[in-house]
Design a protein around this motif. Structure first.
Motif, short mmCIF file in Angstrom:
data_model
loop_
_atom_site.label_atom_id
_atom_site.label_comp_id
_atom_site.label_asym_id
_atom_site.label_seq_id
_atom_site.Cartn_x
_atom_site.Cartn_y
_atom_site.Cartn_z
N ASP A 31 -13.93 -22.05 -23.83
CA ASP A 31 -12.93 -22.60 -25.21
C ASP A 31 -13.78 -23.08 -26.26
O ASP A 31 -12.71 -23.06 -26.88
CB ASP A 31 -12.83 -24.06 -23.65
N ASN A 32 -14.88 -23.15 -25.93
CA ASN A 32 -15.51 -22.87 -27.82
C ASN A 32 -15.24 -22.38 -28.44
O ASN A 32 -15.36 -22.61 -29.49
CB ASN A 32 -17.06 -24.28 -26.89
N LEU A 33 -15.69 -20.82 -27.95
CA LEU A 33 -15.77 -19.49 -29.15
C LEU A 33 -14.25 -19.35 -28.99
O LEU A 33 -14.12 -19.42 -29.94
CB LEU A 33 -15.99 -18.84 -27.66
N ARG A 34 -13.39 -19.52 -28.34
CA ARG A 34 -11.83 -19.23 -28.25
C ARG A 34 -11.09 -20.91 -29.58
O ARG A 34 -10.64 -20.53 -31.16
CB ARG A 34 -10.99 -19.80 -27.05
N GLY A 35 -11.94 -22.37 -29.41
CA GLY A 35 -11.82 -22.94 -30.64
C GLY A 35 -11.90 -22.48 -32.02
O GLY A 35 -11.87 -22.83 -32.91
N ARG A 36 -13.39 -22.04 -31.84
CA ARG A 36 -14.18 -21.59 -33.18
C ARG A 36 -13.56 -20.09 -33.67
O ARG A 36 -13.28 -20.34 -34.84
CB ARG A 36 -15.93 -20.70 -32.96
N LEU A 37 -13.27 -19.37 -33.03
CA LEU A 37 -12.40 -18.18 -33.06
C LEU A 37 -10.82 -18.80 -33.68
O LEU A 37 -10.33 -18.34 -35.09
CB LEU A 37 -11.55 -17.15 -31.83
N ALA A 38 -10.31 -19.25 -33.59
CA ALA A 38 -9.13 -20.21 -34.04
C ALA A 38 -9.30 -20.64 -35.27
O ALA A 38 -8.61 -20.62 -35.95
CB ALA A 38 -8.38 -21.02 -33.03
N GLU A 39 -10.97 -21.24 -35.61
CA GLU A 39 -10.87 -21.96 -36.69
C GLU A 39 -11.09 -20.65 -37.47
O GLU A 39 -10.45 -20.38 -38.47
CB GLU A 39 -11.73 -22.84 -36.82
N THR A 40 -11.98 -19.32 -37.38
CA THR A 40 -12.02 -18.84 -37.90
C THR A 40 -10.72 -18.18 -38.50
O THR A 40 -10.56 -17.30 -39.89
CB THR A 40 -13.23 -17.83 -37.57
N GLU A 41 -10.26 -17.46 -37.77
CA GLU A 41 -8.58 -17.09 -38.75
C GLU A 41 -8.28 -17.85 -39.50
O GLU A 41 -7.13 -17.03 -39.92
CB GLU A 41 -8.04 -16.25 -36.75
N SER A 42 -8.44 -18.45 -38.95
CA SER A 42 -6.98 -20.10 -40.12
C SER A 42 -8.21 -20.38 -41.22
O SER A 42 -6.69 -19.89 -42.21
CB SER A 42 -7.32 -21.20 -39.66
N ARG A 43 -9.31 -20.18 -41.25
CA ARG A 43 -10.25 -20.05 -42.66
C ARG A 43 -9.48 -18.53 -43.38
O ARG A 43 -9.62 -18.57 -44.12
CB ARG A 43 -11.68 -19.95 -42.05
N LEU A 44 -10.00 -17.24 -42.32
CA LEU A 44 -9.38 -15.97 -42.81
C LEU A 44 -7.91 -15.68 -43.56
O LEU A 44 -8.15 -15.46 -44.76
CB LEU A 44 -9.80 -15.51 -41.90
N ALA A 45 -7.25 -16.99 -42.39
CA ALA A 45 -5.55 -16.93 -43.66
C ALA A 45 -6.16 -17.10 -44.61
O ALA A 45 -5.38 -16.80 -46.01
CB ALA A 45 -4.73 -16.81 -42.45
#
Length: 96
Positions: A31-45
């Motif tokens: 869950d932590n990794l998924r959250g971090r991944l979602a944040e990273t994808e958001s920042r990337l966008a």
């Protein structure tokens, strides 16, 4: 696009095809990794959108510079033409 990279984040916890729920500790890590991944994808966008905006601004600035160079060359030519005109007008006066 990024699926191979995302899978590598989860290799230690679960395999990409695994459907069972991992143990509690592993679930929080996932869950932590998924959250971090979602944040990273958001920042990337956001960064990609900013890059696109800056690219548009850069292209506008390039066009502006081209226009300015055209104007500069035109004004230089007009100035030289006017100088020559004034010299021709004053030439008969200086001969007298």
């Amino acid at each position: 696009m990024c699926n191979g990279h995302h899978r590598s984040l989860f290799r230690g916890s679960i395999s990409p095809n695994q459907t069972s729920v991992p143990e509690n500790g592993d679930a929080s890590v996932v869950d932590n990794l998924r959250g971090r991944l979602a944040e990273t994808e958001s920042r990337l966008a956001q960064v990609r959108a900013r890059e696109a905006a800056l690219s548009r601004i850069l292209e506008e600035m390039k066009r502006l510079v081209s226009v300015m160079e055209i104007l500069k060359n035109y004004l230089k030519r007009r100035y030289r033409d006017r100088q020559e005109y004034v010299v021709r007008l004053l030439a008969p006066l200086s001969r007298k």
